[in-house]
Write an enzyme that holds these catalytic residues in place. Structure first.
Site, PDB file in Angstrom:
ATOM      1  N   CYS A   8      25.109  19.291  46.738  1.00  8.00           N
ATOM      2  CA  CYS A   8      26.529  19.619  46.877  1.00  8.00           C
ATOM      3  C   CYS A   8      26.670  20.706  47.943  1.00  8.00           C
ATOM      4  O   CYS A   8      25.756  20.875  48.766  1.00  8.00           O
ATOM      5  CB  CYS A   8      27.148  20.012  45.537  1.00  8.00           C
ATOM      6  SG  CYS A   8      26.435  21.492  44.772  1.00  8.00           S
ATOM      7  N   ASN A  14      25.430  24.436  45.686  1.00 10.51           N
ATOM      8  CA  ASN A  14      24.307  24.288  44.743  1.00 10.51           C
ATOM      9  C   ASN A  14      24.415  25.278  43.575  1.00 10.51           C
ATOM     10  O   ASN A  14      23.411  25.772  43.070  1.00 10.51           O
ATOM     11  CB  ASN A  14      22.951  24.459  45.466  1.00 10.51           C
ATOM     12  CG  ASN A  14      21.727  24.057  44.640  1.00 10.51           C
ATOM     13  OD1 ASN A  14      20.670  24.645  44.766  1.00 10.51           O
ATOM     14  ND2 ASN A  14      21.868  23.057  43.799  1.00 10.51           N
ATOM     15  N   CYS A  70      27.459  24.631  41.311  1.00 12.19           N
ATOM     16  CA  CYS A  70      28.342  23.952  40.334  1.00 12.19           C
ATOM     17  C   CYS A  70      27.883  22.516  40.080  1.00 12.19           C
ATOM     18  O   CYS A  70      27.304  22.198  39.043  1.00 12.19           O
ATOM     19  CB  CYS A  70      29.796  23.968  40.808  1.00 12.19           C
ATOM     20  SG  CYS A  70      30.509  25.635  40.907  1.00 12.19           S
ATOM     21  N   ARG A  71      28.138  21.612  41.025  1.00 18.09           N
ATOM     22  CA  ARG A  71      27.939  20.195  40.755  1.00 18.09           C
ATOM     23  C   ARG A  71      26.483  19.748  40.761  1.00 18.09           C
ATOM     24  O   ARG A  71      26.043  19.083  39.808  1.00 18.09           O
ATOM     25  CB  ARG A  71      28.756  19.368  41.775  1.00 18.09           C
ATOM     26  CG  ARG A  71      30.256  19.539  41.605  1.00 18.09           C
ATOM     27  CD  ARG A  71      30.999  19.039  42.828  1.00 18.09           C
ATOM     28  NE  ARG A  71      30.733  19.875  44.004  1.00 18.09           N
ATOM     29  CZ  ARG A  71      31.157  19.637  45.224  1.00 18.09           C
ATOM     30  NH1 ARG A  71      31.884  18.553  45.443  1.00 18.09           N
ATOM     31  NH2 ARG A  71      30.890  20.454  46.225  1.00 18.09           N
ATOM     32  N   SER A  72      25.741  20.067  41.822  1.00 15.37           N
ATOM     33  CA  SER A  72      24.384  19.488  41.919  1.00 15.37           C
ATOM     34  C   SER A  72      23.391  20.060  40.900  1.00 15.37           C
ATOM     35  O   SER A  72      22.551  19.302  40.401  1.00 15.37           O
ATOM     36  CB  SER A  72      23.831  19.564  43.345  1.00 15.37           C
ATOM     37  OG  SER A  72      23.701  20.878  43.795  1.00 15.37           O
ATOM     38  N   ASP A  76      34.963  19.214  43.927  1.00 16.09           N
ATOM     39  CA  ASP A  76      34.491  20.584  43.826  1.00 16.09           C
ATOM     40  C   ASP A  76      35.363  21.356  42.816  1.00 16.09           C
ATOM     41  O   ASP A  76      36.569  21.454  43.015  1.00 16.09           O
ATOM     42  CB  ASP A  76      34.637  21.191  45.229  1.00 16.09           C
ATOM     43  CG  ASP A  76      34.144  22.602  45.311  1.00 16.09           C
ATOM     44  OD1 ASP A  76      33.829  23.191  44.265  1.00 16.09           O
ATOM     45  OD2 ASP A  76      34.088  23.108  46.443  1.00 16.09           O
TER      46      ASP A  76
HETATM   47  P1  4NP Z   1      29.346  23.358  44.430  1.00 15.78           P
HETATM   48  O1  4NP Z   1      30.679  24.247  44.335  1.00 15.78           O
HETATM   49  O2  4NP Z   1      29.291  22.828  45.854  1.00 15.78           O
HETATM   50  O3  4NP Z   1      29.589  22.281  43.437  1.00 15.78           O
HETATM   51  O4  4NP Z   1      28.192  24.257  44.090  1.00 15.78           O
HETATM   52  C1  4NP Z   1      30.978  25.303  45.210  1.00 15.78           C
HETATM   53  C2  4NP Z   1      30.414  26.536  45.003  1.00 15.78           C
HETATM   54  C3  4NP Z   1      30.732  27.589  45.855  1.00 15.78           C
HETATM   55  C4  4NP Z   1      31.598  27.381  46.904  1.00 15.78           C
HETATM   56  C5  4NP Z   1      32.142  26.136  47.111  1.00 15.78           C
HETATM   57  C6  4NP Z   1      31.826  25.085  46.263  1.00 15.78           C
HETATM   58  N1  4NP Z   1      31.926  28.461  47.760  1.00 15.78           N
HETATM   59  O5  4NP Z   1      32.817  28.272  48.629  1.00 15.78           O
HETATM   60  O6  4NP Z   1      31.344  29.531  47.659  1.00 15.78           O
END
Ligand code: 4NP
Length: 160
Positions: free
Chosen positions: A11, A14, A16-18, A128
């Site tokens: 993602c 790294n 939240c989702r992955s 996201d």
């Molecule tokens: P992820 O979510 O891609 O599912 O881990 C996010 C975590 C942090 C951010 C964006 C998406 N950020 O902008 O910091």
């Protein structure tokens, strides 16, 4: 024993989702006695949260479903594209970013959206949840729990 299938979930951050996809995929493997047939990891395209545990909201949501997440965030590396057999990304932006790192047609062919096999919404994004409320984290959980189990079935069938 035949070669393990190496699966990488990707993602943006790294956190939240992955890492949740990784944890759910590992749990589904464990429940089926299939852990020794796979290598599993996750990473992000941004590197912005390197070394961090998954987001607190992601960890709390996963724990409410009995799943503890301890992955340490890391950025995708060029050698990941060589090493892993399947690279499953969450959304179109991830797909673009990972494809841009590929240097061979073989690498390019390994990369696909994790919902490519979702009969309910083929090739949809796993949105996201970072900027939204807790309901978004639960929605991500429900999608990923469903599709990671399907990936276990698909990838196990490919091995036999
Ligand atoms: P992820 O979510 O891609 O599912 O881990 C996010 C975590 C942090 C951010 C964006 C998406 N950020 O902008 O910091």
């Amino acid at each position: 024993m035949e070669k393990k299938t190496a699966v990488l979930f990707v993602c943006l951050g790294n956190i939240c989702r992955s890492p949740l996809a990784e944890g759910l995929f590992l749990r589904a493997l464990e429940e089926r006695g299939l852990l020794d047939r796979f290598e599993v990891d996750s990473c992000g395209t941004s590197g912005q949260h390197d070394g961090e545990l998954p987001d607190r909201r992601t960890r709390q949501n996963a724990l409410s479903h009995g799943l503890a997440l301890t992955h340490s965030s890391r950025r995708i590396r060029p050698r990941d594209l060589e090493h892993f057999d399947r690279i499953l990304v969450m959304d179109d932006a991830n797909l673009q970013n990972v494809r841009a790192l590929c240097t061979t047609p073989e690498q390019y062919a390994k990369v696909e959206k994790i919902r490519s096999i979702d009969p309910d919404a083929p090739n949809a994004d796993v949105d996201d949840p970072w900027y939204g409320g807790l309901a978004g984290f639960e929605a991500v959980y429900q999608v990923l729990e469903r599709v990671t189990v399907r990936w276990v079935e698909v990838l196990t069938a490919e091995q036999t």
